[in-house]
Design a protein around this motif. Sequence first.
Motif, PDB file in Angstrom:
ATOM      1  N   ALA A  48       0.622  -1.280  -0.090  1.00 35.43           N
ATOM      2  CA  ALA A  48      -0.086  -0.511   0.177  1.00 35.43           C
ATOM      3  C   ALA A  48       0.756   1.283   0.181  1.00 35.43           C
ATOM      4  O   ALA A  48       0.708   2.615  -0.598  1.00 35.43           O
ATOM      5  N   PHE A  49       2.039   1.001   0.510  1.00 38.06           N
ATOM      6  CA  PHE A  49       2.589   2.437   1.338  1.00 38.06           C
ATOM      7  C   PHE A  49       3.643   2.433  -0.428  1.00 38.06           C
ATOM      8  O   PHE A  49       3.964   3.847  -1.236  1.00 38.06           O
ATOM      9  N   ILE A  50       3.357   1.750  -1.127  1.00 38.34           N
ATOM     10  CA  ILE A  50       4.494   1.711  -2.494  1.00 38.34           C
ATOM     11  C   ILE A  50       3.168   1.963  -3.196  1.00 38.34           C
ATOM     12  O   ILE A  50       3.926   3.042  -3.634  1.00 38.34           O
ATOM     13  N   ARG A  51       2.192   1.797  -3.611  1.00 31.64           N
ATOM     14  CA  ARG A  51       0.955   2.580  -4.487  1.00 31.64           C
ATOM     15  C   ARG A  51       1.159   3.691  -4.230  1.00 31.64           C
ATOM     16  O   ARG A  51       0.646   4.988  -5.414  1.00 31.64           O
ATOM     17  N   GLU A  52       1.060   4.579  -2.351  1.00 32.19           N
ATOM     18  CA  GLU A  52       0.487   5.605  -2.410  1.00 32.19           C
ATOM     19  C   GLU A  52       1.974   6.378  -3.053  1.00 32.19           C
ATOM     20  O   GLU A  52       1.407   7.895  -3.289  1.00 32.19           O
ATOM     21  N   LEU A  53       3.321   5.832  -2.707  1.00 32.14           N
ATOM     22  CA  LEU A  53       4.519   6.547  -3.026  1.00 32.14           C
ATOM     23  C   LEU A  53       4.735   6.661  -4.580  1.00 32.14           C
ATOM     24  O   LEU A  53       4.973   7.766  -5.252  1.00 32.14           O
ATOM     25  N   LYS A  54       4.019   5.736  -5.416  1.00 36.52           N
ATOM     26  CA  LYS A  54       4.172   5.679  -6.736  1.00 36.52           C
ATOM     27  C   LYS A  54       3.270   6.872  -7.616  1.00 36.52           C
ATOM     28  O   LYS A  54       3.746   7.342  -8.295  1.00 36.52           O
ATOM     29  N   TRP A 100       2.553   9.809  -6.482  1.00 36.41           N
ATOM     30  CA  TRP A 100       3.520  11.114  -6.041  1.00 36.41           C
ATOM     31  C   TRP A 100       4.501  11.197  -6.765  1.00 36.41           C
ATOM     32  O   TRP A 100       4.640  12.146  -6.848  1.00 36.41           O
ATOM     33  N   LEU A 101       5.046  10.324  -7.620  1.00 37.70           N
ATOM     34  CA  LEU A 101       6.247  10.716  -8.586  1.00 37.70           C
ATOM     35  C   LEU A 101       5.710  10.757  -9.714  1.00 37.70           C
ATOM     36  O   LEU A 101       5.195  10.738 -10.517  1.00 37.70           O
ATOM     37  N   ARG A 102       6.746  12.050 -10.310  1.00 34.91           N
ATOM     38  CA  ARG A 102       6.613  12.549 -11.774  1.00 34.91           C
ATOM     39  C   ARG A 102       7.783  12.528 -12.197  1.00 34.91           C
ATOM     40  O   ARG A 102       9.090  12.195 -12.292  1.00 34.91           O
ATOM     41  N   THR A 140      15.281  10.954 -15.734  1.00 39.80           N
ATOM     42  CA  THR A 140      13.706  10.692 -16.100  1.00 39.80           C
ATOM     43  C   THR A 140      13.307  10.067 -17.233  1.00 39.80           C
ATOM     44  O   THR A 140      14.613   9.830 -17.999  1.00 39.80           O
ATOM     45  N   ILE A 141      12.562   9.849 -16.936  1.00 46.25           N
ATOM     46  CA  ILE A 141      11.828   8.047 -17.947  1.00 46.25           C
ATOM     47  C   ILE A 141      10.895   8.514 -18.765  1.00 46.25           C
ATOM     48  O   ILE A 141       9.539   9.391 -17.790  1.00 46.25           O
ATOM     49  N   PRO A 142      10.527   7.633 -19.521  1.00 45.53           N
ATOM     50  CA  PRO A 142       8.504   8.007 -20.568  1.00 45.53           C
ATOM     51  C   PRO A 142       7.942   7.346 -19.548  1.00 45.53           C
ATOM     52  O   PRO A 142       7.855   6.641 -19.024  1.00 45.53           O
ATOM     53  N   SER A 143       6.628   7.742 -19.576  1.00 45.78           N
ATOM     54  CA  SER A 143       5.248   7.537 -19.113  1.00 45.78           C
ATOM     55  C   SER A 143       5.529   5.987 -19.187  1.00 45.78           C
ATOM     56  O   SER A 143       5.494   4.938 -17.950  1.00 45.78           O
ATOM     57  N   TRP A 144       5.834   5.202 -20.301  1.00 51.16           N
ATOM     58  CA  TRP A 144       4.988   3.939 -20.523  1.00 51.16           C
ATOM     59  C   TRP A 144       6.453   3.143 -20.210  1.00 51.16           C
ATOM     60  O   TRP A 144       5.881   1.996 -19.856  1.00 51.16           O
ATOM     61  N   ALA A 151       7.928   3.584 -16.763  1.00 49.79           N
ATOM     62  CA  ALA A 151       8.335   3.912 -15.565  1.00 49.79           C
ATOM     63  C   ALA A 151       7.776   3.193 -14.615  1.00 49.79           C
ATOM     64  O   ALA A 151       8.375   2.725 -13.923  1.00 49.79           O
ATOM     65  N   GLY A 152       6.631   2.343 -14.933  1.00 50.23           N
ATOM     66  CA  GLY A 152       6.409   1.544 -14.348  1.00 50.23           C
ATOM     67  C   GLY A 152       7.315   0.107 -14.480  1.00 50.23           C
ATOM     68  O   GLY A 152       6.999  -0.565 -13.469  1.00 50.23           O
ATOM     69  N   LEU A 153       7.997  -0.547 -15.172  1.00 45.38           N
ATOM     70  CA  LEU A 153       8.842  -1.485 -16.036  1.00 45.38           C
ATOM     71  C   LEU A 153      10.124  -1.505 -14.581  1.00 45.38           C
ATOM     72  O   LEU A 153      10.575  -1.507 -13.452  1.00 45.38           O
ATOM     73  N   VAL A 154      10.068   0.027 -15.135  1.00 53.15           N
ATOM     74  CA  VAL A 154      11.700   0.342 -14.497  1.00 53.15           C
ATOM     75  C   VAL A 154      11.587   0.766 -13.180  1.00 53.15           C
ATOM     76  O   VAL A 154      12.131   0.011 -12.294  1.00 53.15           O
ATOM     77  N   PHE A 155      10.065   1.238 -12.131  1.00 54.39           N
ATOM     78  CA  PHE A 155       9.903   1.487 -11.076  1.00 54.39           C
ATOM     79  C   PHE A 155      10.128  -0.088 -10.199  1.00 54.39           C
ATOM     80  O   PHE A 155      11.258  -0.161  -8.598  1.00 54.39           O
ATOM     81  N   ARG A 156       9.828  -0.876 -11.378  1.00 48.92           N
ATOM     82  CA  ARG A 156       9.314  -2.380 -10.440  1.00 48.92           C
ATOM     83  C   ARG A 156      11.239  -2.685  -9.974  1.00 48.92           C
ATOM     84  O   ARG A 156      10.831  -3.545  -8.575  1.00 48.92           O
TER      85      ARG A 156
END
Length: 294
Positions: A136-142, A144-146, A168-172, A174-179
């Motif tokens: 839940a923390f990870i979802r909330e943090l993500k 608020w990240l730009r 900075t990375i493209p939005s598409w 972001a999810g993969l890199v973040f994980r």
Amino acid sequence: RAEILPDFSRRTPVVDPDDHHLFTSLGCAAENFALAAAARGRHADIRFDAAEDGRIAIELADAPAEETELLAAILQRQCTRSVYDGRAVSAEDLARLEQAARAEGLQLLLVTKKQKIENVLEYVIAGNTAQMNDPAFIRELKSWLRFNEREALAARDGLFSAASGNPTIPSWLAGLVFRFAFTTGGENDRYAGQVRSSSGIAIFVSDRSDKAHWVNAGRSVQRFALQATALGIRHAFVNQPLEVVQVRAEFANWLGLSGDQRPDLIVRYGYAPLMPKSLRRPVEAVLVPAGRGG
């Protein structure tokens, strides 16, 4: 007269379930308001109104104009989330920071000895580890990240990745890199490097844990931050030990606190170049016409 209202639609219930950080941020805003009013010949009497949904009431009265270095620092202040250069802050400047932060019902504890800084770091890592293991923390943090300039410009809030020294990375992407890049070990190592490079740690402690004292702590930490900015000293929050209930209790015990005392905020400080800033919404977006808002 003016009022500052809490915007509960923008709260962060996982990291801040009792709205502590929300109300300390209102105190920061109130302090900025008071400094700006003083420069324009107005004394601001700031009062927290628990009976009126937690708003801050500000009564303005004529007074001699007083423009201070803290006012000039408002537009320059930032949380500099980077490694500092390890230089010590002089005793004279530490005294100025203490003077700026002074407030009734609040203590400022300055930690400058390396071993004590290591002790604080242990609690930072304990808090960060608990948070990183909370989906839940990870979802909330993500949320608020730009991750790039386009996201930052569109939202004008949150944390722009470049402000933390991240690419900075493209939005598409972001999810993969973040994980894969955002790991417990990596984040703990990053915080260890940042804390150990700092000149010291400032811990703000309220005599009581209620919203009025949280607002007061926000005013205090804002003056500390603005005075630091005026002196060329950078700062950043390391509040992880306070955002996990069990770790906060252990940290308070380590500090030797008693009764209703609560550690409110933890700030590391030192010397470093400025980082890119996160954008914020324009003033017009946060104004509420008289007669609205409750």
